[in-house]
Design a protein around this motif. Structure first.
Motif, short mmCIF file in Angstrom:
data_model
loop_
_atom_site.label_atom_id
_atom_site.label_comp_id
_atom_site.label_asym_id
_atom_site.label_seq_id
_atom_site.Cartn_x
_atom_site.Cartn_y
_atom_site.Cartn_z
N VAL A 1 -62.37 24.39 95.68
CA VAL A 1 -63.05 24.05 96.94
C VAL A 1 -63.68 22.67 96.83
N LYS A 2 -64.34 22.41 95.68
CA LYS A 2 -64.98 21.11 95.46
C LYS A 2 -63.93 19.99 95.47
N THR A 3 -62.78 20.24 94.89
CA THR A 3 -61.71 19.23 94.87
C THR A 3 -61.26 18.88 96.28
N ILE A 4 -61.09 19.90 97.12
CA ILE A 4 -60.67 19.67 98.50
C ILE A 4 -61.77 18.97 99.29
N GLN A 5 -63.01 19.34 99.04
CA GLN A 5 -64.12 18.68 99.73
C GLN A 5 -64.27 17.22 99.29
N ASP A 6 -63.92 16.92 98.04
CA ASP A 6 -63.89 15.53 97.61
C ASP A 6 -62.82 14.76 98.37
N LEU A 7 -61.69 15.44 98.63
CA LEU A 7 -60.63 14.83 99.41
C LEU A 7 -61.13 14.46 100.81
N VAL A 8 -61.99 15.32 101.35
CA VAL A 8 -62.57 15.05 102.67
C VAL A 8 -63.25 13.69 102.69
N GLU A 9 -64.01 13.40 101.65
CA GLU A 9 -64.70 12.12 101.56
C GLU A 9 -63.70 10.96 101.62
N GLU A 10 -62.58 11.10 100.93
CA GLU A 10 -61.55 10.06 100.94
C GLU A 10 -60.95 9.90 102.34
N LEU A 11 -60.65 11.01 102.98
CA LEU A 11 -60.03 10.96 104.31
C LEU A 11 -60.96 10.31 105.32
#
Length: 232
Positions: free
Chosen positions: A211-221
């Motif tokens: 979940v944390k990995t995907i939420q980090d992706l959110v920051e990039e997007l």
């Protein structure tokens, strides 16, 4: 001597329990087999109620289907409506002062919304939701309009206002709408294409780390959303 008043917790009646059982079962069965493929007998047996419970509480199988869509809209809103209201209120507060939300604040709000959605839609809880929603996306019925009005439309509107600020474009423009659709879709793919995502990422399960990995992706997007450069 003063009387002490004690608030008692509402205990659901047998009827309320039966009604909720039917809706929870219906969400799963309608998602798996569709409206036509789910019989009233299947619903009755899975919920452990008598055959008259469906017409008594919902009028018909069609009534139960709509009630299931309303229930699903309420479940999703229980996770996102407070945040959505907070963001909308802040945007309007700034607008009343004749200003526009800063890019930094808009980016922060958009990241927060998308992180909540990411955690929600990759959770185990959302599995039956996705089945129901995918069927309604492919062949929309009245249930789709219920869910769209309750959840999707207000989320798209708030998201579009934030993306519009970041792109420095009107929130109602087609370009902004396309960007918010692609943003939400980039997270929903982890649910609607769950097996493919798990295989590609070589994940065995989705836990706190994933979940944390995907939420980090959110920051990039979100960081990638920049105004288009005007060519001279």
């Amino acid at each position: 001597m003063e009387k002490q008043t004690r608030k008692t917790k509402h205990e659901p009646s047998r009827g309320e329990i039966a009604r909720e059982k039917l809706i929870i079962v219906a969400l799963d069965l309608f998602g798996r087999y569709g409206f036509e493929g789910t019989s009233t007998r299947m619903l009755r047996d899975a919920a452990g109620v008598n055959l008259q419970a469906i017409p008594y509480y919902f009028g018909s199988k069609e009534g139960l289907y709509i009630a299931t869509a309303e229930y699903l809209g309420g479940k999703i809103n229980s996770h996102v409506s407070d945040l959505r209201t907070k963001v909308r209120g802040r945007i309007e507060e700034v607008a009343m002062a004749g200003q526009t939300l800063s890019h930094g604040e808009a980016r922060g709000f958009l990241s927060e919304i998308l992180k909540v959605m990411a955690a929600l839609f990759i959770s185990k809880e959302s599995e039956p939701w996705a089945r129901f929603l995918i069927r309604e996306q492919m062949e929309p019925t009245e249930a789709f309009h219920v869910i769209y009005a309750a959840v999707m439309k207000p989320m798209f509107e708030v998201g579009s206002r934030l993306v519009g600020i970041l792109l420095e474009e009107e929130a109602t423009s087609e370009h902004v709408k396309l960007r918010i659709i692609s943003l939400f879709g980039s997270l929903l793919i982890f649910r609607v294409a769950h097996a493919a995502a798990m295989r590609l990422l070589d994940w065995r399960a989705v836990g706190a780390s994933e979940v944390k990995t995907i939420q980090d992706l959110v920051e990039e997007l979100v960081a990638a959303i920049q105004p288009l450069k005007v060519q001279s």
